[in-house]
Write a protein that holds these residues in place. Sequence first.
Motif, PDB file in Angstrom:
ATOM      1  N   HIS A 175       0.449  -1.407  -0.292  1.00 33.33           N
ATOM      2  CA  HIS A 175      -0.468  -0.114   0.195  1.00 33.33           C
ATOM      3  C   HIS A 175       0.844   0.651   0.066  1.00 33.33           C
ATOM      4  O   HIS A 175       2.001   1.153   0.639  1.00 33.33           O
ATOM      5  CB  HIS A 175      -0.987  -0.051   0.918  1.00 33.33           C
ATOM      6  CG  HIS A 175      -1.789  -1.647   1.668  1.00 33.33           C
ATOM      7  ND1 HIS A 175      -1.824  -1.600   2.215  1.00 33.33           N
ATOM      8  CD2 HIS A 175      -2.299  -1.454   0.612  1.00 33.33           C
ATOM      9  CE1 HIS A 175      -2.911  -2.959   2.133  1.00 33.33           C
ATOM     10  NE2 HIS A 175      -3.080  -2.680   1.051  1.00 33.33           N
ATOM     11  N   ASP A 234      -5.520   2.458  -6.937  1.00 39.06           N
ATOM     12  CA  ASP A 234      -6.540   2.386  -5.782  1.00 39.06           C
ATOM     13  C   ASP A 234      -6.630   2.926  -4.477  1.00 39.06           C
ATOM     14  O   ASP A 234      -7.490   3.476  -4.207  1.00 39.06           O
ATOM     15  CB  ASP A 234      -6.820   0.586  -6.344  1.00 39.06           C
ATOM     16  CG  ASP A 234      -6.237   0.066  -5.364  1.00 39.06           C
ATOM     17  OD1 ASP A 234      -4.631   0.534  -5.564  1.00 39.06           O
ATOM     18  OD2 ASP A 234      -5.930  -0.978  -5.094  1.00 39.06           O
ATOM     19  N   GLU A 235      -5.653   2.844  -3.969  1.00 35.05           N
ATOM     20  CA  GLU A 235      -5.418   3.695  -2.516  1.00 35.05           C
ATOM     21  C   GLU A 235      -5.135   5.380  -2.767  1.00 35.05           C
ATOM     22  O   GLU A 235      -6.458   6.168  -2.232  1.00 35.05           O
ATOM     23  CB  GLU A 235      -3.914   3.908  -2.336  1.00 35.05           C
ATOM     24  CG  GLU A 235      -3.554   1.985  -1.379  1.00 35.05           C
ATOM     25  CD  GLU A 235      -4.438   1.941  -0.442  1.00 35.05           C
ATOM     26  OE1 GLU A 235      -4.098   1.914   0.258  1.00 35.05           O
ATOM     27  OE2 GLU A 235      -5.730   1.366  -0.664  1.00 35.05           O
ATOM     28  N   GLN A 279      -7.582   6.568  -5.231  1.00 35.01           N
ATOM     29  CA  GLN A 279      -8.439   6.761  -5.385  1.00 35.01           C
ATOM     30  C   GLN A 279      -9.813   6.642  -4.118  1.00 35.01           C
ATOM     31  O   GLN A 279     -10.355   7.550  -3.657  1.00 35.01           O
ATOM     32  CB  GLN A 279      -9.455   6.222  -6.493  1.00 35.01           C
ATOM     33  CG  GLN A 279     -10.926   6.555  -6.739  1.00 35.01           C
ATOM     34  CD  GLN A 279     -10.630   7.762  -7.789  1.00 35.01           C
ATOM     35  OE1 GLN A 279     -10.314   7.979  -8.440  1.00 35.01           O
ATOM     36  NE2 GLN A 279     -12.019   7.702  -7.156  1.00 35.01           N
ATOM     37  N   ARG A 280      -9.166   6.086  -3.293  1.00 39.08           N
ATOM     38  CA  ARG A 280      -9.777   5.858  -1.871  1.00 39.08           C
ATOM     39  C   ARG A 280      -9.803   6.993  -1.088  1.00 39.08           C
ATOM     40  O   ARG A 280     -10.814   7.506  -0.647  1.00 39.08           O
ATOM     41  CB  ARG A 280      -9.492   4.184  -1.253  1.00 39.08           C
ATOM     42  CG  ARG A 280      -9.744   4.096   0.245  1.00 39.08           C
ATOM     43  CD  ARG A 280      -9.283   3.107   1.054  1.00 39.08           C
ATOM     44  NE  ARG A 280      -8.021   3.245   1.134  1.00 39.08           N
ATOM     45  CZ  ARG A 280      -7.262   3.796   2.294  1.00 39.08           C
ATOM     46  NH1 ARG A 280      -8.024   4.730   3.396  1.00 39.08           N
ATOM     47  NH2 ARG A 280      -5.967   4.329   2.375  1.00 39.08           N
ATOM     48  N   ASP A 336     -11.948   9.565  -2.399  1.00 41.27           N
ATOM     49  CA  ASP A 336     -13.101   9.785  -2.537  1.00 41.27           C
ATOM     50  C   ASP A 336     -13.695   9.951  -0.723  1.00 41.27           C
ATOM     51  O   ASP A 336     -14.497  10.076  -0.388  1.00 41.27           O
ATOM     52  CB  ASP A 336     -13.764   8.139  -2.471  1.00 41.27           C
ATOM     53  CG  ASP A 336     -12.937   7.544  -4.208  1.00 41.27           C
ATOM     54  OD1 ASP A 336     -13.269   8.695  -4.876  1.00 41.27           O
ATOM     55  OD2 ASP A 336     -13.710   6.374  -3.787  1.00 41.27           O
ATOM     56  N   LEU A 337     -12.727   9.771   0.113  1.00 39.37           N
ATOM     57  CA  LEU A 337     -13.076  10.334   1.554  1.00 39.37           C
ATOM     58  C   LEU A 337     -12.415  11.579   1.751  1.00 39.37           C
ATOM     59  O   LEU A 337     -12.813  12.325   2.781  1.00 39.37           O
ATOM     60  CB  LEU A 337     -11.945   9.749   2.405  1.00 39.37           C
ATOM     61  CG  LEU A 337     -12.715   7.873   2.929  1.00 39.37           C
ATOM     62  CD1 LEU A 337     -11.395   7.250   3.339  1.00 39.37           C
ATOM     63  CD2 LEU A 337     -13.303   7.669   2.972  1.00 39.37           C
ATOM     64  N   SER A 372      -0.420   4.652   2.884  1.00 36.32           N
ATOM     65  CA  SER A 372      -1.994   4.785   3.076  1.00 36.32           C
ATOM     66  C   SER A 372      -2.509   3.866   3.827  1.00 36.32           C
ATOM     67  O   SER A 372      -4.295   4.634   4.253  1.00 36.32           O
ATOM     68  CB  SER A 372      -1.957   5.166   1.889  1.00 36.32           C
ATOM     69  OG  SER A 372      -1.778   3.311   1.592  1.00 36.32           O
ATOM     70  N   ARG A 373      -1.615   3.453   4.746  1.00 40.13           N
ATOM     71  CA  ARG A 373      -2.412   2.403   5.548  1.00 40.13           C
ATOM     72  C   ARG A 373      -1.794   1.765   6.821  1.00 40.13           C
ATOM     73  O   ARG A 373      -0.406   1.799   6.388  1.00 40.13           O
ATOM     74  CB  ARG A 373      -2.951   0.983   5.202  1.00 40.13           C
ATOM     75  CG  ARG A 373      -3.825   1.227   3.676  1.00 40.13           C
ATOM     76  CD  ARG A 373      -4.653  -0.286   3.646  1.00 40.13           C
ATOM     77  NE  ARG A 373      -5.566   0.111   2.788  1.00 40.13           N
ATOM     78  CZ  ARG A 373      -6.427  -1.088   1.825  1.00 40.13           C
ATOM     79  NH1 ARG A 373      -7.019  -2.056   2.729  1.00 40.13           N
ATOM     80  NH2 ARG A 373      -6.804  -0.572   1.136  1.00 40.13           N
ATOM     81  N   TYR A 419      -7.854   8.368   6.523  1.00 37.95           N
ATOM     82  CA  TYR A 419      -7.513   8.258   5.337  1.00 37.95           C
ATOM     83  C   TYR A 419      -6.439   7.491   5.432  1.00 37.95           C
ATOM     84  O   TYR A 419      -5.967   6.417   3.847  1.00 37.95           O
ATOM     85  CB  TYR A 419      -6.988   9.928   4.793  1.00 37.95           C
ATOM     86  CG  TYR A 419      -7.661  11.166   5.145  1.00 37.95           C
ATOM     87  CD1 TYR A 419      -8.835  11.016   4.006  1.00 37.95           C
ATOM     88  CD2 TYR A 419      -8.274  11.586   6.066  1.00 37.95           C
ATOM     89  CE1 TYR A 419     -10.392  12.306   4.385  1.00 37.95           C
ATOM     90  CE2 TYR A 419      -9.077  12.442   6.219  1.00 37.95           C
ATOM     91  CZ  TYR A 419     -10.120  12.512   5.754  1.00 37.95           C
ATOM     92  OH  TYR A 419     -10.930  13.356   5.951  1.00 37.95           O
ATOM     93  N   SER A 471      -5.743   4.305   6.285  1.00 35.15           N
ATOM     94  CA  SER A 471      -6.875   3.127   6.932  1.00 35.15           C
ATOM     95  C   SER A 471      -5.728   2.256   7.406  1.00 35.15           C
ATOM     96  O   SER A 471      -4.793   1.516   7.825  1.00 35.15           O
ATOM     97  CB  SER A 471      -7.309   2.849   5.486  1.00 35.15           C
ATOM     98  OG  SER A 471      -7.832   1.093   6.149  1.00 35.15           O
ATOM     99  N   ASP A 489      -5.327  -6.466   4.002  1.00 36.83           N
ATOM    100  CA  ASP A 489      -5.532  -7.115   2.718  1.00 36.83           C
ATOM    101  C   ASP A 489      -5.051  -8.248   3.035  1.00 36.83           C
ATOM    102  O   ASP A 489      -3.388  -8.756   3.931  1.00 36.83           O
ATOM    103  CB  ASP A 489      -4.991  -6.453   2.045  1.00 36.83           C
ATOM    104  CG  ASP A 489      -5.731  -5.137   0.809  1.00 36.83           C
ATOM    105  OD1 ASP A 489      -7.115  -5.849   0.603  1.00 36.83           O
ATOM    106  OD2 ASP A 489      -4.986  -4.421  -0.090  1.00 36.83           O
TER     107      ASP A 489
END
Length: 438
Positions: free
Chosen positions: A272, A278-279, A281-282, A285-286, A305-306, A316, A318, A322
């Motif tokens: 991540h 995709d990260e 975008q996530r 989106d928040l 990012s995580r 943000y 997270s 996974d």
Amino acid sequence: MEKEARCFLGRFVEEFPAALEEDSPLPVSSLSQNVSLEELHGESLELGLRFLAARGAPAGLSSLLCQAALSELLQNDLSPFYCPEEAEANQEEEQQVVLLQSAKVQRLFLNKLIDVALAWHQNFPKLPPAPSRFLRCSVHAIKNTRRKMEDKYLALAEFNHLFGIQDGLERAYYAVFDGHGGVDSATYAATHLHVALSKQETLQNDAATAFKTAFKHTDDMFKAKAKRERLRSGTTGVAVLIQDQELTVSWLGDSQAILVRKGQVVTLMDPHKPDREDEKQRIEDLGGCITFMGCWRVNGTYAVSRAIGDFDQKPYVSGEADCSITQLFGDEDYILLACDGFFDAVKPSEVPHLVLDALQQSGDTEGRGDAPQEQSEQSVGLRVAQQLVGHAKAAGSSDNITVILVFLRPPEQLLAQDSTTGTAQATRDSTSQDALQQ
């Protein structure tokens, strides 16, 4: 194992022939000043394993002793160890958290441990069989040029022994945690994630769900501690569970694990990072953003990012892990886990030839001298992680570096394979394929 265990118990009871006296200093320090009832499980096991490892205890025996001592501890009335100010301080909490004074309750735990060791020394029990799977582990970690060491790791080949699990499935657990903004979060994850995992009802049949739940639970537990003690830190993490013929990898952030099978890399995961599409975008989106400030950062702050922790940037950053699952067929060479301090300087495709080069050097140097042949063979591979870390540092890494190499078959077989098939040379010469995607 029995002979080695008996020898250790003999030495141990000479050093600790009786329980620790009430006013004597603890022979090992507690991780925390105060500990919740839920945290007591992980912190006691961590303290016990550290205490026994410092005295050269066999790993399997250490796990069994700690599990037995913890079981006895939890049968006690622990109310005398409650923090005096605990009730008043938590009156406003929706659910009151009971805190215990660590030094006092851990003295009781160590005395239980001493009692178990004395009893086993006098009447040696029938121990459960050692795992049948071959697992030799090489570990090395350095602070490097950083001011502080914020990495933590755990290598636990005796997962079932430590938690008293007897369901017929063999398990081994390994994890690397790369802290930032302090070491508290990494220490916490290394102490509690495997405990949370062991308690998941889905562990036997759905390890991926068990791992995801355990990561989230550990993050929630650390949030409560961070609030109590005003801690600010975060950690990425990668953990693997070998459960019979199944390999489960779970991760948050950019620490990574790879599998090498027949000299070729098998990709297990996609780390991540904030700029992963995709990260990105996530996060957007928040309502968050990704900005470049020397590297890509979440809202201009963290470069991950995580993570566990980093509560000022949740959701943000997270806390959702996974997972991936890979079947093991018996032709696998090893699993490598490492933090980004290693992978920022070493490509996964470089790992196979680096390991074989290190094994060749290790075999040449560790097999010399007057040591018996059996002992020399057992030592082959133990220094490989050290040489991998050294290579990453020489390649330009200035970060903390931690590497765990878990051999799934004897390193001597890898050397023999290399000498007969030229696997290492083939790996070096291969430029058309970075890795085999599982």
